[in-house]
Design an enzyme around this catalytic site. Structure first.
Site, PDB file in Angstrom:
ATOM      1  N   HIS A  45       0.799  -1.234   0.000  1.00 57.81           N
ATOM      2  CA  HIS A  45       0.000   0.000   0.000  1.00 57.81           C
ATOM      3  C   HIS A  45       0.828   1.279   0.000  1.00 57.81           C
ATOM      4  CE1 HIS A  45       1.011  -0.083   4.262  1.00 57.81           C
ATOM      5  NE2 HIS A  45       0.698   1.190   4.306  1.00 57.81           N
TER       6      HIS A  45
HETATM    7  C1  UD1 Z   1      -1.649   4.898   6.893  1.00 56.60           C
HETATM    8  C2  UD1 Z   1      -0.346   5.240   7.610  1.00 56.60           C
HETATM    9  C3  UD1 Z   1       0.675   4.150   7.354  1.00 56.60           C
HETATM   10  C4  UD1 Z   1       0.145   2.772   7.684  1.00 56.60           C
HETATM   11  C5  UD1 Z   1      -1.181   2.551   6.961  1.00 56.60           C
HETATM   12  C6  UD1 Z   1      -1.778   1.211   7.318  1.00 56.60           C
HETATM   13  C7  UD1 Z   1       0.146   7.669   7.785  1.00 56.60           C
HETATM   14  C8  UD1 Z   1       1.041   8.728   7.312  1.00 56.60           C
HETATM   15  N1  UD1 Z   1       0.229   6.491   7.138  1.00 56.60           N
HETATM   16  O1  UD1 Z   1      -1.415   4.948   5.502  1.00 56.60           O
HETATM   17  O2  UD1 Z   1       1.822   4.395   8.147  1.00 56.60           O
HETATM   18  O3  UD1 Z   1       1.068   1.786   7.285  1.00 56.60           O
HETATM   19  O4  UD1 Z   1      -2.086   3.606   7.312  1.00 56.60           O
HETATM   20  O5  UD1 Z   1      -3.050   1.011   6.825  1.00 56.60           O
HETATM   21  O6  UD1 Z   1      -0.617   7.887   8.713  1.00 56.60           O
HETATM   22  N2  UD1 Z   1      -8.922   4.913   2.808  1.00 56.60           N
HETATM   23  C9  UD1 Z   1     -10.155   4.317   2.700  1.00 56.60           C
HETATM   24  N3  UD1 Z   1     -10.692   3.782   3.824  1.00 56.60           N
HETATM   25  C10 UD1 Z   1     -10.088   3.860   5.029  1.00 56.60           C
HETATM   26  C11 UD1 Z   1      -8.832   4.467   5.112  1.00 56.60           C
HETATM   27  C12 UD1 Z   1      -8.259   4.980   3.981  1.00 56.60           C
HETATM   28  O7  UD1 Z   1     -10.740   4.256   1.635  1.00 56.60           O
HETATM   29  O8  UD1 Z   1     -10.636   3.363   6.018  1.00 56.60           O
HETATM   30  C13 UD1 Z   1      -8.311   5.503   1.604  1.00 56.60           C
HETATM   31  C14 UD1 Z   1      -8.167   6.990   1.773  1.00 56.60           C
HETATM   32  O9  UD1 Z   1      -9.234   7.650   1.185  1.00 56.60           O
HETATM   33  C15 UD1 Z   1      -6.860   7.311   1.094  1.00 56.60           C
HETATM   34  C16 UD1 Z   1      -6.098   6.002   1.090  1.00 56.60           C
HETATM   35  O10 UD1 Z   1      -7.011   4.975   1.459  1.00 56.60           O
HETATM   36  O11 UD1 Z   1      -7.049   7.709  -0.224  1.00 56.60           O
HETATM   37  C17 UD1 Z   1      -4.938   6.046   2.015  1.00 56.60           C
HETATM   38  O12 UD1 Z   1      -5.328   6.317   3.349  1.00 56.60           O
HETATM   39  P1  UD1 Z   1      -4.463   7.240   4.319  1.00 56.60           P
HETATM   40  O13 UD1 Z   1      -5.165   7.383   5.600  1.00 56.60           O
HETATM   41  O14 UD1 Z   1      -4.048   8.473   3.602  1.00 56.60           O
HETATM   42  O15 UD1 Z   1      -3.112   6.498   4.602  1.00 56.60           O
HETATM   43  P2  UD1 Z   1      -2.616   4.978   4.444  1.00 56.60           P
HETATM   44  O16 UD1 Z   1      -1.984   4.833   3.095  1.00 56.60           O
HETATM   45  O17 UD1 Z   1      -3.692   4.026   4.849  1.00 56.60           O
END
Ligand code: UD1
Length: 384
Positions: A222
């Protein structure tokens, strides 16, 4: 004593569960009770990324929800700081406890310290030295301003000492995530692989393949460095679909970020239609632990999974060029090897991993008793 602890994303949930348990045990016996307030920033909000872990790990519901949701890093950090500042002002805690390296960790440690609240960082001192990782920035800032730094291994303590952190602020407590692993191991071991697949297939009516113990590869992916650029992701996907899946079923619980990027980069079709590729929704804690315990090999860019592989003995290919968790590497006694995003490396190490026997390793103080040590450090008079 009043403690506020903060969670925001999936990897925080397995770290907070044993800490809350330690507080409950303390309150059962000690005369002086601890008032604990759990704050969820809401960075991860999908049921499968958040509530499922509260249910699996019996974490009590958060007392306060900040509802921050998705957004750019600045948006997430900014919104969290604004909302959390109010919580600290209203509650006036003795300690704010932050975990790991996610945006909640950074935002809440800054908000707390600016209000002169004391801040404790659990999982302090990890360093990848890779400033292109948002998590490294979060670690550096949090460790620089926190009052009490609880480290998972001795290398982390040495990193902090090198950065000039006074000895009295550092305490080696072990790895709190392993408390959860040990506590949940039995429950996970009773799960059936076929049922896990059946309940979590990404396409709900897809046929569920029959897959036996130690007969499959497991992967997660991811990180922006791997999934945000076509020139990096495309060769990885080709290797996975054409080479790994040609040898054995490849089980892939997909993070929302990875799915979105595969679609954006027009790679989703080749993943979805590849034979032997078993695409799952994000898994709960027990399901993932069960699959990890019986995988031939794990391919991942997650930090936590590298650690779990070490204790379970699963050969692990870490799809990163560096790691903040060197204790998990083979040359430091662990089970994982860094392969970056280079297909030549991945191919070579994948073949080597298939020859590697499952050899569980237990680094010092990864003994399932870290959470009570964290709490003891907070209660110690010298930390006040
Ligand atoms: C975050 C953490 C990372 C961890 C990861 C585990 C930071 C900087 N990064 O990254 O260290 O390894 O979580 O999962 O805090 N999204 C959804 N549903 C959700 C959550 C996220 O659809 O429940 C989507 C968001 O819209 C976004 C993408 O997934 O576009 C990434 O989510 P984001 O919270 O930005 O960070 P992660 O890549 O999950």
């Amino acid at each position: 004593m009043k403690i506020i602890s903060v969670v925001g994303t999936r990897p925080n949930f397995m770290k907070i569960a044993p800490f809350i348990r330690a507080i409950e045990n303390h309150n059962r016996e000690a005369a002086e009770k601890i008032e604990h307030i759990l704050v969820h920033t809401g960075q991860h909000y999908d049921h499968r990324m958040s509530q499922k872990f509260f249910d699996d790990l019996q974490i009590p519901p958060a007392d306060i929800h900040l509802g921050v949701g998705s957004g750019s890093h600045a948006e997430q950090v900014g919104h969290t700081m604004i909302a959390f500042e109010k919580v600290v002002v209203d509650e006036n805690p003795d300690w704010v406890v932050v975990l790991g390296d996610v945006n909640a960790t950074l935002a809440c440690s800054i908000a707390a310290k600016k209000l002169r609240a004391k801040c404790c960082h659990i999982e302090a001192g990890l360093r990848s030295l890779d400033m292109s990782m948002p998590e490294e920035i979060n670690r550096l800032v949090t460790d620089r301003i926190a009052d009490l730094l609880l480290t998972p291994d001795r290398l982390s303590g040495a990193n902090l000492a090198k950065e000039g952190v006074p000895d009295k602020q550092i305490k080696f407590v072990g790895n709190i995530m392993i408390d959860t692993l040990e506590e949940q191991r039995d429950t996970a071991s009773r799960l059936n692989i076929h049922s896990i697949l059946q309940q979590n297939m990404l396409r709900e009516n897809a046929a569920v393949p029959a897959i036996g113990e130690e007969q499959y590869a497991l992967m997660t992916l991811h990180r922006p460095a791997n999934v945000d650029h076509r020139e990096i992701l495309h060769p990885i996907i080709e290797f996975l679909t054409l080479e790994v899946a040609a040898q054995m079923p490849l089980i892939w619980p997909i993070h929302p970020r990875a799915k979105k990027q595969l679609e954006n980069l027009q790679l989703w079709n080749s993943v979805e239609n590849a034979p032997n590729m078993v695409l799952l929704k994000p898994l709960g804690y027990h399901d993932m632990l069960r699959l990890n315990s019986s995988a031939r090999v794990l391919l991942t860019d997650s930090g936590g999974l590298q650690e779990e592989c070490t204790v379970l003995g699963t050969p692990c290919l870490t799809m990163r060029w560096n790691t903040e968790r060197p204790i998990t590497l083979k040359d430091k006694g662990g089970t994982s090897v860094l392969v970056g995003s280079d297909v030549e490396n991945i191919r070579r190490e994948f073949a080597a991993a298939l020859q590697q026997p499952r050899t569980p390793v237990r680094p010092e103080l990864w003994d399932g008793k870290t959470a009570p040590r964290c709490l003891a450090a907070l209660l110690e008079p010298r930390a006040h």
